[in-house]
Structure formats: C-alpha cells, structure tokens
Design an enzyme around this catalytic site. Structure first.
Site, PDB file in Angstrom:
ATOM      1  N   GLU A 270       0.853  -1.196   0.000  1.00 51.76           N
ATOM      2  CA  GLU A 270       0.000   0.000   0.000  1.00 51.76           C
ATOM      3  C   GLU A 270       0.885   1.240   0.000  1.00 51.76           C
ATOM      4  O   GLU A 270       1.544   1.541   0.987  1.00 51.76           O
ATOM      5  CB  GLU A 270      -0.915  -0.001   1.232  1.00 51.76           C
TER       6      GLU A 270
ATOM      7  N   ARG B 294      -0.016  10.354   0.628  1.00 52.97           N
ATOM      8  CA  ARG B 294       0.282  11.465   1.531  1.00 52.97           C
ATOM      9  C   ARG B 294       1.359  12.387   0.975  1.00 52.97           C
ATOM     10  O   ARG B 294       1.551  13.489   1.489  1.00 52.97           O
ATOM     11  CB  ARG B 294       0.745  10.926   2.886  1.00 52.97           C
TER      12      ARG B 294
ATOM     13  N   LYS C 286     -11.216  -1.495   6.289  1.00 58.09           N
ATOM     14  CA  LYS C 286     -10.024  -1.134   7.042  1.00 58.09           C
ATOM     15  C   LYS C 286     -10.481  -0.611   8.404  1.00 58.09           C
ATOM     16  O   LYS C 286     -11.437   0.164   8.483  1.00 58.09           O
ATOM     17  CB  LYS C 286      -9.249  -0.053   6.306  1.00 58.09           C
TER      18      LYS C 286
END
Length: 210
Positions: free
Chosen positions: A43, A47, A131
C-alpha cells in the site's frame, strides 16, 4: 495474482506494508525487497506528491507486486490511483461519495471505519471488507473482538499503531484478514537504500500469521 474482490486482499499476505515515499525513484527497489521477503501486497499512500508516480512505477516494473493506493480521501484520488495502476484502494475513512467513486473504478477497495455504526452503514451498501483505522487509538484488538459477535460477516484490515508484537494477536481474531504496518519500511532504510534490511523485516512479517 491481482485481487478480483476486496476479500482477495486478505489472502495475499498477513501484513500489508503501508509505505510513505518522498522519492518515486525508490519505489521499484523497495517493492522488489518487500516481494522477496514474501509480502507482495504493498500500500503506497497518497500522503506525498511522489505517491502516484511510485504506484505507476511499481505497477509497470514489478509485476510480481500487487500495488495499491492508501490514504485515498477524494473521488479524484481514487480515479487517479486506478489510472496509475493501483490494484486496490484503501481509505482512512469513508463517505457515500468516496465509496461510490472507489466502486466506480472497478478496483477492489477497503474503506476505513472506526465504529460499529460506520461498519453497518457500509454493510447496507454491500461492503463487508473494511479497514479498521486508527486501530490502536480506536480500541484495538478488544474493540475488534467485540464486533465479531454482532457483525460476524465483516472482515477487517486493522492499521494504525500495529506492531510486530501486536500483529499476531490481531491476526488471531476471526474477523481480521490481514494487518497494515508501517514498521516494514523505516525511513532511514529507504533513504539509504538498505533493501536487505527491508527484505528481512518483510520476511519476519510474512511469518507472523498464527
């Protein structure tokens, strides 16, 4: 090897490395080190400005990796990540608009939740692979264990504060399919190109499933 459904993500490896990259040039050797260590699902978070480029590089140059986009917070990011080659999408939280956008990409996704109500809202829309974030701050293993009774059909990937010590305890829960971890790619190891260290961390994480 690419996941066809969100639940397929749980079968790839017990730990999904959560990667933050400042330089897309490090993406390929980093991904290769993780794959050699036994962690094919990666993943890459959005950001940083390098995130999308890193995903594109891994998707094009490391076919044995299953690269996805994390920290997806807008419909535009979901579309861009899928276009860059993401095999899956992960969000820290979820809105109706974001869920619809992620579904529209045709790519498996794990929307983020932190409460039973949020999980139930997504269940109503047919989403049962989620998640759990931020895992430790939101109640950790005790909270997830308490959700297994009323929501047995939901499976989670807890992320946020998970460590090598706590990961096996999360993975032992019946409603946990995998965990997300940031410890696999220490910033100093990435910056110095210490791919052997990252491969070793990946190998240790790949053996964590109870």
């Amino acid at each position: 090897m690419k996941p066809q459904t969100s639940h397929d993500l749980f079968t790839l490896a017990p730990v999904v490395p959560v990667v933050v990259l400042d330089d897309a040039d490090t993406a390929v050797p980093l991904a290769r080190a993780l794959v050699r260590g036994g962690l094919p699902a990666i993943e890459v978070t959005l950001r940083t400005e390098a995130g999308l480029a890193a995903i594109e590089r891994i998707a094009a140059e490391v076919p044995e990796a299953v690269v996805g986009a994390g920290t997806v917070t807008t419909p535009e990011q979901a579309a861009a990540a899928a276009k860059a080659g993401s095999a899956f999408l992960v969000s820290p939280g979820c809105t109706d608009r974001l869920r619809a956008a992620m579904a529209d990409t045709g790519v498996p996704f794990l929307p983020g939740v932190a409460t039973a109500s949020e999980a139930m809202a997504l269940l109503e829309q047919g989403v049962d692979a989620l998640k759990f974030f931020p895992a430790e701050a939101a109640g950790g293993r005790a909270y997830l264990k308490s959700l297994a009774g009323p929501l047995p059909q939901v499976r989670f990937c807890p992320t946020g504060g998970v460590t090598p010590a706590s990961a096996p305890e999360y993975l032992a829960l019946p409603n946990v399919g995998c965990v997300g971890g940031t410890w696999l790619t220490p910033r100093e190891a990435v910056e110095t190109g210490d791919w052997d260290r990252i491969e070793t961390l990946a190998r240790e994480a790949a053996a964590l499933r109870p």
